[in-house]
Structure formats: C-alpha cells, structure tokens
Write a protein that holds these residues in place. Structure first.
Motif, short mmCIF file in Angstrom:
data_model
loop_
_atom_site.label_atom_id
_atom_site.label_comp_id
_atom_site.label_asym_id
_atom_site.label_seq_id
_atom_site.Cartn_x
_atom_site.Cartn_y
_atom_site.Cartn_z
N LEU A 405 61.11 20.22 38.49
CA LEU A 405 61.51 20.91 37.26
C LEU A 405 60.46 21.92 36.82
O LEU A 405 60.47 22.39 35.68
CB LEU A 405 61.77 19.90 36.15
CG LEU A 405 63.04 19.06 36.33
CD1 LEU A 405 63.16 18.02 35.23
CD2 LEU A 405 64.28 19.94 36.37
N THR A 406 59.56 22.25 37.71
CA THR A 406 58.58 23.31 37.44
C THR A 406 58.74 24.42 38.46
O THR A 406 59.22 24.22 39.58
CB THR A 406 57.14 22.79 37.50
OG1 THR A 406 56.84 22.34 38.83
CG2 THR A 406 56.92 21.65 36.52
N SER A 407 58.36 25.60 38.06
CA SER A 407 58.23 26.74 38.95
C SER A 407 56.73 27.07 39.02
O SER A 407 55.91 26.17 38.85
CB SER A 407 59.05 27.93 38.42
OG SER A 407 58.94 29.03 39.29
N PHE A 408 56.38 28.31 39.23
CA PHE A 408 54.96 28.67 39.21
C PHE A 408 54.82 30.13 38.83
O PHE A 408 55.76 30.91 38.86
CB PHE A 408 54.29 28.38 40.56
CG PHE A 408 54.91 29.09 41.73
CD1 PHE A 408 54.62 30.42 42.01
CD2 PHE A 408 55.78 28.41 42.57
CE1 PHE A 408 55.18 31.07 43.10
CE2 PHE A 408 56.36 29.05 43.66
CZ PHE A 408 56.06 30.38 43.92
N ARG A 409 53.61 30.47 38.45
CA ARG A 409 53.27 31.85 38.19
C ARG A 409 51.85 32.08 38.72
O ARG A 409 51.17 31.12 39.12
CB ARG A 409 53.33 32.17 36.69
CG ARG A 409 52.36 31.37 35.83
CD ARG A 409 52.68 31.52 34.34
NE ARG A 409 51.71 30.81 33.52
CZ ARG A 409 50.61 31.34 33.03
NH1 ARG A 409 50.33 32.62 33.27
NH2 ARG A 409 49.78 30.63 32.30
N TYR A 410 51.44 33.33 38.71
CA TYR A 410 50.12 33.68 39.25
C TYR A 410 49.20 34.16 38.13
O TYR A 410 49.62 34.91 37.25
CB TYR A 410 50.23 34.77 40.31
CG TYR A 410 50.95 34.32 41.56
CD1 TYR A 410 50.26 33.62 42.55
CD2 TYR A 410 52.30 34.57 41.74
CE1 TYR A 410 50.91 33.20 43.70
CE2 TYR A 410 52.96 34.15 42.89
CZ TYR A 410 52.26 33.46 43.86
OH TYR A 410 52.90 33.04 44.99
N VAL A 411 47.97 33.72 38.20
CA VAL A 411 46.92 34.20 37.30
C VAL A 411 45.86 34.85 38.17
O VAL A 411 45.35 34.24 39.12
CB VAL A 411 46.33 33.05 36.47
CG1 VAL A 411 45.12 33.54 35.68
CG2 VAL A 411 47.38 32.46 35.54
N VAL A 412 45.56 36.09 37.86
CA VAL A 412 44.60 36.87 38.66
C VAL A 412 43.43 37.27 37.76
O VAL A 412 43.63 37.83 36.68
CB VAL A 412 45.26 38.12 39.25
CG1 VAL A 412 44.28 38.87 40.15
CG2 VAL A 412 46.54 37.75 40.02
N THR A 413 42.21 36.95 38.20
CA THR A 413 41.01 37.26 37.44
C THR A 413 40.14 38.28 38.17
O THR A 413 39.86 38.11 39.37
CB THR A 413 40.18 35.98 37.20
OG1 THR A 413 40.99 35.02 36.52
CG2 THR A 413 38.94 36.27 36.37
#
Length: 420
Positions: A405-413
């Motif tokens: 029940l989760t998807s994902f996203r990206y965090v870029v630093t």
C-alpha cells in the motif's frame, strides 16, 4: 442522471475531498499516532462487540444466500476478537513509511534516495465479508493512506458498525476521522461513482466475486489492484506422503470452502501408488464434499460423478471438488496453465527437486510446497491482515499488506550542482 447517481456523485466529491486532505495529514503523522489509532480502534471493536454482532444478525436475517456465502457474512465473538487482534498486530509491525528503499550517489556528487510513501486515497469495494472493512482501514491507516469503503448490501449493517469503531480509534488518537469513510448506502451507483473518481481516488481495490471484479476492471478510470477467481490447485505428486496429502487436501478444500484461497481442483499424479487416489477421495467425502471427476479418475473409481469440461474453470466456493489425473509434473503444470487463475497453487511431495520445478513453473501469485492453499492470507504471511489478493503482474502480487500500500518517491540532495 438518476437521483441515486446524483447522490452517489455528490458523496464521492465530498468524501474524496476530505479524504484527500486526511491522507496528507496521515502521511505526515508520526507512527506512534497511527499505532495509537489502531489500538484504540481495536478497543472500540471489543467494547462494541454486542452492537456489531447485533448488526450482523440483521444482515444474516435478510440473507438468502448459500451456506458458504453465509459463512463469509457471519460474525461471531471469535471473529470480532480476531479483527481486534489483527489491528493490534498491524500496530506492532514496523512503520512502512520509515523506509529508505535505495540510496546511491553520482560522480557529480548528487545523493539519491528512493523513499517509501503512501499511495494516497484508496477506494475499497467489497461484498459479503464485513471484516474486510476493519482489515482495509487498519492497513490503510498504518501505511498513511485514507480509504473510502463501499460494502455490499448484504453486509451493510455490519460494515457500518465496524466503521464506527475505526473512526472512534482515529478520534482517540487525534487523527482525522475522514481518513476512513464508508458509503452511506449499498446502491451500485456508489461503485460507479468511485470507479469514475479520477483525481479523488488514487487506487481501487475490489474484493468480491467474479462479476464485481470484472465490472471494476471494465469500468474503472483509475488504477485497479485486483485478483481473478481463486481457481486453485493442489497437486499430489507420486512421491507425496499419503497421510500428509489427505490432511492438506481436507484443509485446503474444506476449512472454509468459500474463501478465495480454497482449493477447487485436486490433481493426482498417475504414477502415484494405486491406493492414494481412493484415500484422497475418502478423506474429503467423509466430510460431505461432492466430487467432479475426469475420465481418467473415473476409470479407477467409476462410481464418482463425471465432471463437465467447464467444471475445471469453475470457482465453486463450496464443498465441491474437481479431480483430475495428470502425468507427473509436466501434466500438472500444463493443467494449471490451462485452467488456473494465477492465484494460489500447491504441490505435495517429498521430492525436493520436483517441488522446485513446480514452484518455478507455476505463474501463480502464491505457490506452496507441502502446505495448505488456505495459507494464502495476509495474516498468515505476517502482514497482520490483508486488504485483498492481487493476481496481476504490476506493482503487487499475492496478499496485499502494508508494503504493497506504499509507492515511492525520490529525494535528491546536492551541493549546488547545475546540469551542463
């Protein structure tokens, strides 16, 4: 537009908007608050067990369904307690949102992380099993989602009583009650409204019979996570232990014949000892199970009723078992590929090499070796509960729990990088 359609559309737009706002709150909420809501909801289920059972009795009085269907509809004190325990088990699981799924860096110094995130607003359409409302709500809350529930007409009173306990848990934890909402009526117009709810609902999960799932897949304008029929098989190989095979067959078929994990077809290896087939048939007929046998089976046991060709494509959801003789592992895999629904299939054998061939050869969402097909259940997988079973090829397969029940996203630093 009919009055029912207009009413359903108005409900969806109102409920969808408040659910969207609630899902944003849930996604940012600490795991402790979500767990507190689940524990409070479990307490509310127990405190209101008498009222829930009374509501269920109203549904049962109105029902004219088969015995297997009534079993899915029926709540007992033990089943109410099981719902409460399921919520507590979900609360005890790790936070699915506190996960970095992958991380890496690039030569330019950018740091990448793939982070688990809620899907958003889940639309849950289900039929006779009222406990689905508690399971779905519990899993959605823990995973930071909001859920819109639409129960069937046969379980409407039960569904409303369970929903009240779930919202009581949210209120006790200071979380928005709009995170769990239920359609006020069981009219089919509410299904149509949810299926057309692009922008309001992010994912539809149907849980019910073939006609419901087919309608959802045909009419939905948003992504669907669904399962086909539970045309499940138990293959008894020549190297199977007879006692184990009989025990697994009885449990796979008859523990609860109406659930989607029940075995519908027994496949028996033609190379098995001659005594094995009669033992298997006796094991299930002793409990009143009816048989539909193919010609090769009837050549050995001519007294068995003959199967029609369509029987092997029928999900009985009742105490009826198809039986076919097959030639070894290749025959079993060929039969399953022709008649199965990629839901759950099992092999009984003491030969590890044959078992591995079977497990690799079936395309089912769940494949088992020396275990009952009725273990296809989120609770038995350690998920606390399940919101459904998925047999498609995208996103998730098998029991749908928190992770699914989760998807994902990206965090870029970065440190000031610009692209050349």
């Amino acid at each position: 537009m009919t009055a029912d359609t207009d009413r359903a559309s108005q409900w969806l737009h109102s409920a969808g908007a408040t659910a969207r706002a609630a899902s944003a709150t849930m996604a940012r909420s600490p795991a402790g608050a979500r767990n507190a809501a689940l524990l409070a909801a479990a307490a509310a289920l127990r405190a209101n067990a008498t009222a829930i059972l009374g509501a269920n009795e109203q549904d049962l009085i109105a029902s004219k369904a088969t015995a297997a269907f009534r079993d899915r509809l029926t709540l007992t004190p033990d089943r109410v307690e099981a719902m409460a325990v399921g919520l507590e088990e979900i609360a005890a699981l790790p936070d699915p949102l506190a996960r970095t799924l992958a991380e890496w860096s690039r030569p330019n110094g950018l740091q990448f992380r793939r982070i688990a995130t809620p899907i958003g607003v889940i639309g849950m359409i289900y039929e006779s099993r009222p406990n689905v409302g508690a399971d779905a709500a519990g899993l959605c809350l823990k995973s930071g989602n909001a859920v819109l529930l639409r129960g069937g007409s046969e379980s409407l009173h039960s569904a409303r009583a369970i929903h009240a306990a779930m919202t009581a848990g949210l209120a006790a934890a200071g979380l928005p009650e709009a995170a769990v909402q239920i359609a006020p009526e069981a009219d089919r117009a509410y299904v149509a409204a949810m299926l057309a709810g692009s922008g309001l609902v992010d994912l539809i999960i149907p849980r019910g019979g073939k006609s419901l799932v087919e309608r959802v897949q045909r009419e939905a304008r948003i992504p669907v996570l669904a399962h086909a029929e539970g045309l499940n098989h138990l293959f008894v190989h020549a190297a199977a232990d007879a006692s184990m095979a009989c025990s697994l067959l009885v449990n796979s078929k008859l523990r609860r014949p109406g659930v989607c994990g029940a075995t519908e077809t027994l496949l028996v290896d033609s190379a098995a000892p001659p005594s094995l087939l009669p033992q298997l048939i006796q094991a299930v007929t002793a409990f009143g199970c009816a048989i539909r046998a193919d010609a090769r089976t009837r050549a050995i046991l001519p007294e068995l009723p003959a199967a029609d060709p369509s029987d092997f494509d029928t999900e009985w959801q009742d105490a009826i078992l198809n039986v076919a003789m097959v030639d070894g592992i290749d025959g079993a895999l060929s039969h399953i590929a022709r008649h199965g629904s990629e839901h759950t299939d099992a092999i009984v054998t003491a030969d590890a090499a044959v078992a591995e061939t079977f497990l690799a050869g079936v395309s089912s969402a769940v494949a088992l070796w020396n275990a009952s097909t009725q273990f296809c259940d989120g609770g038995e997988f350690g998920f606390g509960a399940e919101i459904g079973i998925a047999t498609g090829r995208m996103h998730a397969r098998g029991p749908i729990g928190l992770e699914q029940l989760t998807s994902f996203r990206y965090v870029v630093t970065g440190t000031g990088q610009v692209r050349p």
